[in-house]
Design a protein around this motif. Structure first.
Motif, PDB file in Angstrom:
ATOM      1  N   GLY A  10       0.811  -1.214   0.000  1.00 25.32           N
ATOM      2  CA  GLY A  10       0.000   0.000   0.000  1.00 25.32           C
ATOM      3  C   GLY A  10       0.839   1.256   0.000  1.00 25.32           C
ATOM      4  O   GLY A  10       2.078   1.215   0.063  1.00 25.32           O
ATOM      5  N   TYR A  11       0.167   2.395  -0.043  1.00 27.14           N
ATOM      6  CA  TYR A  11       0.862   3.684  -0.129  1.00 27.14           C
ATOM      7  C   TYR A  11       1.807   3.884   1.053  1.00 27.14           C
ATOM      8  O   TYR A  11       3.011   4.120   0.868  1.00 27.14           O
ATOM      9  CB  TYR A  11      -0.167   4.809  -0.218  1.00 27.14           C
ATOM     10  CG  TYR A  11       0.407   6.208  -0.184  1.00 27.14           C
ATOM     11  CD1 TYR A  11       1.538   6.534  -0.935  1.00 27.14           C
ATOM     12  CD2 TYR A  11      -0.181   7.202   0.589  1.00 27.14           C
ATOM     13  CE1 TYR A  11       2.065   7.814  -0.909  1.00 27.14           C
ATOM     14  CE2 TYR A  11       0.331   8.487   0.610  1.00 27.14           C
ATOM     15  CZ  TYR A  11       1.451   8.791  -0.142  1.00 27.14           C
ATOM     16  OH  TYR A  11       1.971  10.058  -0.107  1.00 27.14           O
ATOM     17  N   CYS A  66      -0.170  -1.911   8.399  1.00 26.38           N
ATOM     18  CA  CYS A  66      -0.482  -0.842   7.446  1.00 26.38           C
ATOM     19  C   CYS A  66      -1.594  -1.260   6.495  1.00 26.38           C
ATOM     20  O   CYS A  66      -1.894  -0.545   5.537  1.00 26.38           O
ATOM     21  CB  CYS A  66       0.751  -0.477   6.617  1.00 26.38           C
ATOM     22  SG  CYS A  66       2.079   0.297   7.533  1.00 26.38           S
ATOM     23  N   ALA A  67      -2.175  -2.439   6.718  1.00 24.70           N
ATOM     24  CA  ALA A  67      -3.184  -2.970   5.798  1.00 24.70           C
ATOM     25  C   ALA A  67      -4.522  -2.284   6.018  1.00 24.70           C
ATOM     26  O   ALA A  67      -4.810  -1.748   7.088  1.00 24.70           O
ATOM     27  CB  ALA A  67      -3.326  -4.469   5.997  1.00 24.70           C
ATOM     28  N   GLY A  68      -5.366  -2.316   4.990  1.00 25.70           N
ATOM     29  CA  GLY A  68      -6.706  -1.770   5.096  1.00 25.70           C
ATOM     30  C   GLY A  68      -7.188  -1.199   3.784  1.00 25.70           C
ATOM     31  O   GLY A  68      -6.515  -1.295   2.757  1.00 25.70           O
ATOM     32  N   THR A 158       1.113  12.733   2.339  1.00 26.01           N
ATOM     33  CA  THR A 158       1.347  13.225   0.989  1.00 26.01           C
ATOM     34  C   THR A 158       2.817  13.030   0.642  1.00 26.01           C
ATOM     35  O   THR A 158       3.575  12.474   1.409  1.00 26.01           O
ATOM     36  CB  THR A 158       0.927  14.703   0.884  1.00 26.01           C
ATOM     37  OG1 THR A 158       0.962  15.119  -0.474  1.00 26.01           O
ATOM     38  CG2 THR A 158       1.816  15.602   1.728  1.00 26.01           C
ATOM     39  N   GLY A 159       3.216  13.498  -0.534  1.00 23.93           N
ATOM     40  CA  GLY A 159       4.597  13.339  -0.972  1.00 23.93           C
ATOM     41  C   GLY A 159       4.689  12.407  -2.159  1.00 23.93           C
ATOM     42  O   GLY A 159       3.720  12.232  -2.912  1.00 23.93           O
ATOM     43  N   PRO A 160       5.847  11.786  -2.373  1.00 28.04           N
ATOM     44  CA  PRO A 160       6.027  10.899  -3.524  1.00 28.04           C
ATOM     45  C   PRO A 160       4.969   9.804  -3.564  1.00 28.04           C
ATOM     46  O   PRO A 160       4.549   9.295  -2.529  1.00 28.04           O
ATOM     47  CB  PRO A 160       7.423  10.292  -3.293  1.00 28.04           C
ATOM     48  CG  PRO A 160       8.094  11.217  -2.354  1.00 28.04           C
ATOM     49  CD  PRO A 160       7.040  11.837  -1.513  1.00 28.04           C
ATOM     50  N   ALA A 161       4.533   9.458  -4.761  1.00 26.44           N
ATOM     51  CA  ALA A 161       3.559   8.378  -4.983  1.00 26.44           C
ATOM     52  C   ALA A 161       2.197   8.659  -4.372  1.00 26.44           C
ATOM     53  O   ALA A 161       1.419   7.735  -4.130  1.00 26.44           O
ATOM     54  CB  ALA A 161       4.101   7.041  -4.466  1.00 26.44           C
TER      55      ALA A 161
END
Length: 324
Positions: A10-11, A66-68, A158-161
């Motif tokens: 994920g992000y 970090c899943a979801g 926010t930021g890269p990707a």
């Protein structure tokens, strides 16, 4: 230190994985639904027993969740955010590994807040939509699990990707299209809201710090400064070199006075709301204003945001420009 990371594709998970892989003391294993995971397992449908057996075999010292899901029906959000977290907590309770749990929460759990205020961790959570409800339920499960656990409530990463569906991702894509088509006007909506933007690389630093800390409970992760989306749009337009006019399709919500557009060579010109515009001005359920009180992160994790919004926006635009 053995670390099991859930949601590495994920992000946020990708940047957390990069941060941990840069630490020679970390042995990282990624568990997820995709083929790129070291071990395939779907938290939303898998059984606690199966995950417990895996935990006992790998014996991690830290588990990072970090899943979801951030979009979907209320049922889908509940399954991927709440049920999945319940499965994880039950598996950790049954396991012999006694791992520390670092769970990623979100600012949507708080819901709307008073204009000009900073939200502290002891604020009463009143999420304004199904996503925030599903994430708050997950946080409550973690806090009530009896585990060695910490919840990082991340504000607006926010930021890269940056995902194209996020507010800043949509702004960058709209600017890219306007410049490609040489449009002298760009119509944008929803610019009156204030959000606390925090760079995803700073978030990954906070997660890393949480793995090494003994702190428990909820800790806010944000910049500590609310920024109008209108001002972010002006900054992004300046960075991109766009010389046209930004036309704002939505005025400020009821009770929020109009404010001047501020600095930058590109002006934001208010426009009437079209008939087809969304009736709900805050689709994320967070109201007109969100700003984190980040003193707990400083005091208990030794963490504070380092990367300013302008640098984050420059990285967003660099990726958008590569698609021109």
């Amino acid at each position: 230190m053995r670390v099991l990371l859930l949601g590495a594709a994920g992000y946020l998970g990708r940047f957390v994985a990069d941060r941990l892989l840069a630490d020679p003391a970390v042995q990282l294993t990624a568990l997820g639904r995709g083929d790129d995971a070291d071990v395939r397992f779907d938290l939303s449908t898998g059984s606690p027993g199966a995950l417990t057996r895996f935990l006992d075999a790998v014996h991690p010292g830290v588990v990072i969740n970090c899943a979801g899901a951030i979009r979907g029906t209320a049922s889908e959000l509940t399954r991927h955010n709440t049920v999945a977290t319940a499965t994880l907590c039950e598996s950790l309770r049954r396991s012999r590994c006694r791992a520390r749990l670092v769970h990623i929460g979100c600012a949507a759990e708080y819901g709307p807040s008073a204009n000009g205020s900073s939200i502290a961790e002891d604020a009463i959570a009143r999420p304004g939509g199904p996503y925030g409800v599903s994430k708050l339920a997950a946080t409550e499960l973690v806090l009530g699990s009896g585990l060695d656990a910490i919840v990082l409530r991340v504000f607006s990463p926010t930021g890269p990707a940056t995902p194209a569906g996020s507010p800043l991702g949509r702004l960058a894509d709209a600017l890219r299209r306007a410049m490609q088509h040489e449009d002298s006007e760009l119509k944008l909506g929803g610019l009156a809201v204030h959000r606390d933007f925090v760079d995803v690389r700073d978030v990954s630093r906070a997660v890393h710090a949480a793995t090494l800390s003994a702190a428990q409970g909820v800790i806010n992760i944000g910049s500590g400064h609310a920024v109008r989306l209108r001002d972010a749009a002006l900054t992004l337009a300046r960075i991109s070199g766009y010389g046209g006019t930004l036309l704002e399709l939505e005025g400020p919500p009821p009770g929020v006075p109009a404010q001047p557009a501020g600095g930058g060579s590109t002006a934001v010109v208010p426009q009437p709301v079209p008939a087809a515009a969304p009736s709900h001005p805050y689709p994320d359920g967070c109201g007109a204003w969100q700003q984190a009180d980040v003193r707990t992160a400083r005091d208990r994790l030794g963490w504070r945001a380092r990367i300013g919004l302008e640098e984050s926006l420059a990285d967003i635009w660099m990726e958008a420009a590569c698609r021109m």
